[in-house]
Design a protein around this motif. Structure first.
Motif, PDB file in Angstrom:
ATOM      1  N   LEU A  99      34.839  26.867   9.896  1.00 35.20           N
ATOM      2  CA  LEU A  99      35.943  26.973   8.884  1.00 35.20           C
ATOM      3  C   LEU A  99      36.376  28.206   9.166  1.00 35.20           C
ATOM      4  CD1 LEU A  99      37.656  25.674   6.524  1.00 35.20           C
ATOM      5  CD2 LEU A  99      35.866  26.891   5.165  1.00 35.20           C
ATOM      6  N   PRO A 100      35.675  29.540   9.025  1.00 36.63           N
ATOM      7  CA  PRO A 100      36.240  30.811   9.223  1.00 36.63           C
ATOM      8  C   PRO A 100      37.011  31.040  10.541  1.00 36.63           C
ATOM      9  CG  PRO A 100      33.857  31.063   9.106  1.00 36.63           C
ATOM     10  CD  PRO A 100      34.021  29.493   8.724  1.00 36.63           C
ATOM     11  N   ALA A 101      36.231  30.458  11.697  1.00 41.77           N
ATOM     12  CA  ALA A 101      36.817  30.817  13.133  1.00 41.77           C
ATOM     13  C   ALA A 101      37.973  29.793  13.274  1.00 41.77           C
ATOM     14  CB  ALA A 101      35.682  30.249  14.006  1.00 41.77           C
ATOM     15  N   THR A 102      38.075  28.751  12.774  1.00 45.39           N
ATOM     16  CA  THR A 102      39.137  27.832  13.126  1.00 45.39           C
ATOM     17  C   THR A 102      40.594  28.545  12.290  1.00 45.39           C
ATOM     18  OG1 THR A 102      38.573  26.319  11.540  1.00 45.39           O
ATOM     19  CG2 THR A 102      38.117  25.934  13.860  1.00 45.39           C
ATOM     20  N   ALA A 103      40.078  29.203  10.971  1.00 45.51           N
ATOM     21  CA  ALA A 103      40.979  29.673  10.242  1.00 45.51           C
ATOM     22  C   ALA A 103      41.748  30.836  10.748  1.00 45.51           C
ATOM     23  CB  ALA A 103      40.437  30.171   8.673  1.00 45.51           C
ATOM     24  N   LEU A 104      41.114  31.591  11.554  1.00 41.47           N
ATOM     25  CA  LEU A 104      41.455  32.946  12.298  1.00 41.47           C
ATOM     26  C   LEU A 104      42.325  32.232  13.320  1.00 41.47           C
ATOM     27  CD1 LEU A 104      41.788  35.896  13.066  1.00 41.47           C
ATOM     28  CD2 LEU A 104      39.480  35.624  14.173  1.00 41.47           C
ATOM     29  N   PHE A 105      42.139  31.435  14.119  1.00 41.04           N
ATOM     30  CA  PHE A 105      42.556  30.975  15.239  1.00 41.04           C
ATOM     31  C   PHE A 105      43.946  30.108  14.666  1.00 41.04           C
ATOM     32  CE2 PHE A 105      43.882  27.082  17.907  1.00 41.04           C
ATOM     33  CZ  PHE A 105      43.970  27.768  19.144  1.00 41.04           C
ATOM     34  N   HIS A 106      44.030  29.395  13.703  1.00 39.08           N
ATOM     35  CA  HIS A 106      45.130  28.846  13.089  1.00 39.08           C
ATOM     36  C   HIS A 106      46.194  30.025  12.553  1.00 39.08           C
ATOM     37  CE1 HIS A 106      47.257  25.404  11.525  1.00 39.08           C
ATOM     38  NE2 HIS A 106      47.490  26.079  10.222  1.00 39.08           N
ATOM     39  N   THR A 107      45.712  31.003  12.129  1.00 41.36           N
ATOM     40  CA  THR A 107      46.625  32.079  11.671  1.00 41.36           C
ATOM     41  C   THR A 107      47.177  32.730  12.941  1.00 41.36           C
ATOM     42  OG1 THR A 107      45.085  32.751   9.818  1.00 41.36           O
ATOM     43  CG2 THR A 107      46.622  34.395  10.465  1.00 41.36           C
ATOM     44  N   LEU A 108      46.593  32.938  14.208  1.00 44.28           N
ATOM     45  CA  LEU A 108      47.141  33.417  15.194  1.00 44.28           C
ATOM     46  C   LEU A 108      48.275  32.673  15.836  1.00 44.28           C
ATOM     47  CD1 LEU A 108      43.772  34.992  16.792  1.00 44.28           C
ATOM     48  CD2 LEU A 108      45.680  36.385  15.446  1.00 44.28           C
TER      49      LEU A 108
END
Length: 267
Positions: A99-108
């Motif tokens: 969840l936290p890692a893909t949230a960062l990827f999605h934001t980028l």
């Protein structure tokens, strides 16, 4: 997902346009949420596993249902306790890593929501392209996890505790592997330049195929170019063959294809 409305011109299909408008209506915050990719992946996986949970529960008391399993002679289907233990492991890894890692990827990625839906043809091409690209990337990554000792021990070995897999075990992997596979799927959609609706369909099909590969049942609708559960169960038995997730062409080309054994079924 970075697709603007003008890029679709007038080619959108009325049915898909109505669907897309109903999805978009008042849901922009949810659709643009950085937590959507991981949440969608986890929830679709759980829901798609539900029919096989029912089959495994029936198989524990019904010999007829048990005989439908690929490894019909290997004993009863996984118990409910094994299902629930697997569920909590997958949930924990999603909450702590995915969840936290893909949230960062999605934001980028800075996703956008176009006004127009894709045409039916565009949706088909984008989804099929994503499946082919993901299949290729997964094949390379999967072979690497088996051939590089450090990767196998620290990323993939946990998944192979399931010598006879079941549906929910499709995502019962180390956090590193679980995260890497979701990032491969998200990257495939980004590389193809999918409309958000096409991307959602791709992730849904991708989740279903992963569940089907691990379900332990030979389903009747598998296409000749696709392996399905019998094909993938050979991989869990031998480890050095059948690396591709869905299609068989890469394994055939690289000499790692092994045809599954055909089991006789009771009449």
């Amino acid at each position: 997902m970075n697709v603007t409305a003008t890029e679709h011109g007038e080619a959108h299909a009325p049915i898909l346009q109505g669907l897309w408008e109903s999805v978009r209506s008042g849901q922009e915050d949810i659709l643009l949420s950085p937590y959507l990719p991981a949440s969608y992946a986890f929830l679709t996986h759980i829901l798609l596993c539900a029919p096989f949970l029912a089959l495994d529960a029936l198989g524990s008391v019904c010999l007829r249902v048990r005989s439908w399993r690929i490894a019909a002679g290997s004993g009863p289907p996984p118990s409910l306790r094994r299902w629930f233990d697997c569920f909590w492991r997958v949930l924990y890894r999603y909450l702590t890593t995915v969840l936290p890692a893909t949230a960062l990827f999605h934001t980028l990625r800075s996703p956008a929501l176009p006004q127009l839906a894709p045409s039916c043809w565009q949706l088909f091409v984008e989804v099929f392209s994503c499946l082919l690209l993901f299949d290729t990337l997964f094949f390379i990554w999967h072979v690497s996890m088996h051939r590089v000792t450090w990767l196998y021990r620290n990323a993939h070995q946990l998944h192979h505790q399931h010598h006879t897999p079941f549906a929910l075990a499709a995502q019962d992997s180390d956090s590193l592997e679980l995260l890497s596979l979701l990032l491969l799927a998200l990257s495939s959609a980004w590389a193809v330049g999918c409309h958000p609706l096409s991307e959602a369909v791709f992730h849904l099909i991708n989740s279903w195929l992963a569940v089907e590969d691990h379900c332990g049942y030979e389903l009747p609708w598998a296409l000749p170019c696709m392996g399905g559960a019998p094909y993938h169960q050979v991989h869990h038995t031998l480890h050095s063959v059948n690396y591709a997730p869905y299609f068989i062409h890469w394994d055939v080309l690289f000499g790692t294809y092994r045809a599954p054994v055909k089991y006789s079924r009771p009449k």
